[in-house]
Design a protein around this motif. Structure first.
Motif, PDB file in Angstrom:
ATOM      1  N   GLY A 491      35.743  61.919  28.099  1.00 38.28           N
ATOM      2  CA  GLY A 491      35.386  62.256  26.724  1.00 38.28           C
ATOM      3  C   GLY A 491      35.598  61.120  25.742  1.00 38.28           C
ATOM      4  O   GLY A 491      36.679  60.527  25.671  1.00 38.28           O
ATOM      5  N   VAL A 492      34.571  60.824  24.949  1.00 32.10           N
ATOM      6  CA  VAL A 492      34.634  59.758  23.948  1.00 32.10           C
ATOM      7  C   VAL A 492      33.807  60.195  22.750  1.00 32.10           C
ATOM      8  O   VAL A 492      32.762  60.822  22.900  1.00 32.10           O
ATOM      9  N   ASP A 493      34.301  59.927  21.551  1.00 34.89           N
ATOM     10  CA  ASP A 493      33.534  60.336  20.372  1.00 34.89           C
ATOM     11  C   ASP A 493      32.476  59.278  20.061  1.00 34.89           C
ATOM     12  O   ASP A 493      32.444  58.213  20.707  1.00 34.89           O
ATOM     13  N   PRO A 494      31.576  59.538  19.097  1.00 42.47           N
ATOM     14  CA  PRO A 494      30.497  58.576  18.828  1.00 42.47           C
ATOM     15  C   PRO A 494      30.966  57.205  18.392  1.00 42.47           C
ATOM     16  O   PRO A 494      30.168  56.267  18.328  1.00 42.47           O
ATOM     17  N   HIS A 495      32.256  57.061  18.101  1.00 45.50           N
ATOM     18  CA  HIS A 495      32.779  55.766  17.640  1.00 45.50           C
ATOM     19  C   HIS A 495      33.635  55.099  18.705  1.00 45.50           C
ATOM     20  O   HIS A 495      34.380  54.170  18.423  1.00 45.50           O
TER      21      HIS A 495
END
Length: 645
Positions: A491-495
């Motif tokens: 999991g990784v956010d858009p940033h």
């Protein structure tokens, strides 16, 4: 009688009330060199603490939250024996240890008992979610009971399931908070309440042993009913039915119920802010019926029996065995709120018949009649007029803080209803007495505000969310759970921030089990620009397009992308997120459960804060030195980009 300052100039003090707060204050003040007299209307000390001749605590009974509790430290210093009984400040000794009897008068098995808690957790989750929204968006307060009726109507439980839910609500509200839901604030009924370490303890000799020890050596005048307190002249004049007393200071520790009844006249009248706080705050009732037997005929190793045999709104939720805790053949029934107040009007014959039904339901028709029955009537007691403080509709703990404020430099207030950290308990009263002793004497070493303790609301929410996760794990096969864990690990956010990188495998399994799985087709709008954010999305399969409103380039993200998790920091709005194919699957978790998870696993919360700083830095790099305008509900592109999906 005039009380003058002593030789070293310490002001003389009159303490009104010989309950826990008054005795704690008087003892501390005397130790600091003050001349102190305690005026008590009853013929005994203790106030709402009363241990009868059989050793039964008819008022305060437990040390709630044993570890770190100042009462625990006090009784250890006094050499008063106590025992840990477990539980969670709901008198049950812990739900796992509770023997719960159902409508068939049989002991419920673990599966059925757990299901009742699962149903109640669903209702309480929804209730707390609504309360959180009402606080955040500053909605007008409503009765907690009104919200509960709405939720129960929407759930459409079977009669049996609704009884189970009401049972848990009655344990939590009627028998713990001691008031009906319609008289409690939805927004603030337990907001700001701190609890000490998990689990309750009981005193072998009853709570009377504590107040008797505190009163030893003090000048306590019993049978002195205070009717008037006058601070209009140079010294304070306290008038009782047996004469007047003068001193430099007066500390009022009478219960909130007595203040509400206005039986003590203040000259001049109390400030409007204090009178308004007194009116808004609630004052609940918890009564007891104690059944005394020659010897126990029930299971001797069981501490508490749960009673769900009949209409839970008309009967107690628990029956407590004092054999397990005190070695006494006594069963105690707890009746709170309007049921407890109604019980005060019953005849002795009515009480015996009522209790007999309950005992026979639990232990069979051969159960003997008690040799003796004792009962309480706290709301009818003129020196109490109830049991303890609660947060009424339109009130909050700020009103408790207002009640605690002194009036000028001569009139002071203490008692459990003046403790904004936690009200309604013995330690609440004890702490408040020390607080006012420190204020009057100027000796700050007498009292330190609680530096330990956790939010009761957050603690309960964490317990619920972990139970929810355990339940979900039983319905997810091992392969599916492993797939979810792998998705979160990626999991990784858009940033580019990997929010779940610090979680262990077991923590990832807990979080992964909580998500719902939702399919989407090509073109489906997962989020629309400027809608209120309400949950966390993780892309489990397929791809979605995120439109950042023009500040950043549109992004196409796939498996493992984390969207929509900033609601902890401000009123988040969504950006536009659209499914790009017919094979899109997202995991979804509502913000309230996610917040509860974060309280249990703060490492993720710290990463989120770091992520927020990263986003601000990126925004600054995009906008240069441009100053952002104040955020509005209809946000511009810059604010939308900040809030995220």
């Amino acid at each position: 009688m005039s009380r003058k300052a002593d030789a070293n100039g310490s002001p003389s003090v009159i303490v009104v009330g010989a309950g826990m707060s008054g005795l704690a204050a008087a003892r501390a003040l005397r130790g600091s060199g003050h001349d102190v007299v305690v005026l008590e209307g009853r013929d005994r000390v203790g106030g709402r603490i009363r241990t009868d001749e059989h050793g039964v605590d008819l008022g305060a009974h437990w040390i709630h939250g044993t570890d770190g509790n100042p009462i625990t430290e006090l009784v250890e210093d006094l050499g008063i024996p106590y025992s840990y009984v477990g539980g969670d400040s709901a008198y049950t000794g812990g739900f796992d240890s509770l023997d719960l009897f159902g409508a068939d008068q049989r002991l419920a098995n673990h599966r059925h008992k757990s299901r009742t808690l699962q149903l109640a957790d669903e209702v309480l989750h929804e209730l707390e979610q609504r309360a959180a929204i009402a606080r955040k968006e500053q909605h007008p307060d409503i009765p907690l009971g009104e919200a509960l009726r709405q939720i129960l109507a929407e759930c459409r439980f079977s009669p049996e399931d609704e009884q189970a839910v009401r049972y848990h609500l009655n344990v939590l509200l009627r028998e713990d908070v001691a008031e009906d839901p319609d008289k409690l604030s939805l927004k603030f009924w337990e907001e700001g309440y701190l609890v000490y370490g998990y689990g309750d303890s009981v005193l072998h000799q009853g709570y009377q042993s504590v107040v008797d020890a505190l009163a030893e050596g003090l000048d306590v005048r019993l049978g002195h009913v205070v009717t008037r307190i006058d601070t209009t002249t140079g010294r304070v004049r306290v008038t009782t039915e047996r004469g007047g007393f003068d001193a430099d200071r007066v500390l009022v520790t009478v219960p909130l119920g007595v203040l509400k009844a206005e039986v003590v006249r203040f000259e001049p009248p109390l400030p409007e802010a204090k009178r308004s706080a007194i009116d808004r705050l609630g004052f609940g009732t918890l009564n007891k019926i104690a059944l005394h037997y020659r010897e126990p005929f029930w299971p001797r190793d069981q501490y508490v029996f749960g009673y769900l045999c009949r209409d839970t709104d008309r009967y107690p939720t628990v029956v407590i065995s004092m054999w397990k805790s005190h070695g006494k053949p006594v069963l105690v029934l707890l009746l709170g709120a309007s049921l407890g107040r109604e019980a005060e009007t019953w005849s002795d014959e009515d009480v015996a018949a009522y209790a007999g039904v309950i005992v026979e339901d639990l232990f069979g028709a051969d159960a003997p009649a008690p040799e003796h029955i004792s009962r309480t009537a706290w709301s009818a007691d003129p020196f109490a007029r109830g049991s303890y403080t609660c947060i009424g509709v339109g009130s909050s703990s700020k009103d408790i803080g207002t009640l605690a404020e002194p009036v000028g430099d001569r009139l002071f207030f203490a008692g459990e209803g003046t403790n904004p950290y936690h009200w309604g308990c013995v330690h609440s009263a004890y702490e408040s007495g020390l607080r006012e002793a420190a204020r009057i004497s100027g000796d700050t070493t007498l009292y330190t505000p609680p530096s330990a303790g956790t939010s009761r609301r957050q603690s309960r929410n964490t317990d619920r969310v972990l139970r929810f996760a355990r339940l979900r794990m039983t319905h997810i096969d091992e392969r599916d759970l492993a797939e979810r864990v792998a998705c979160l690990r990626e999991g990784v956010d858009p940033h580019g921030v990997r929010l779940f990188a610090s979680l262990t495998d077991s923590e990832l399994e807990t979080l992964a089990s909580m998500f719902d799985e939702i399919p989407f087709a090509a073109g489906d709008a997962i989020c629309r620009e400027d809608d209120a954010a309400h949950g966390v999305f993780i892309v489990a399969g397929g791809e979605v397009e995120v439109d950042f409103g023009g500040i950043y380039e549109r992004a196409v993200v796939g498996r493992g992308a984390v969207l929509g998790h900033y609601d902890l920091f401000f009123n988040a709005r969504t950006t536009s997120v659209t499914a790009l194919g017919d094979d899109v699957t997202l995991f979804y978790l509502d913000h309230y459960r996610y917040q509860s998870f974060l309280h249990a696993f703060p490492d993720v919360l710290m990463l989120m804060m770091s992520d927020l700083v990263t986003r601000w830095e990126q925004l600054e790099g995009t906008l240069g030195s441009t100053t952002l305008s104040a955020p509005r509900r209809k946000t511009g592109a810059a604010q939308v980009a900040l809030d995220g999906a």
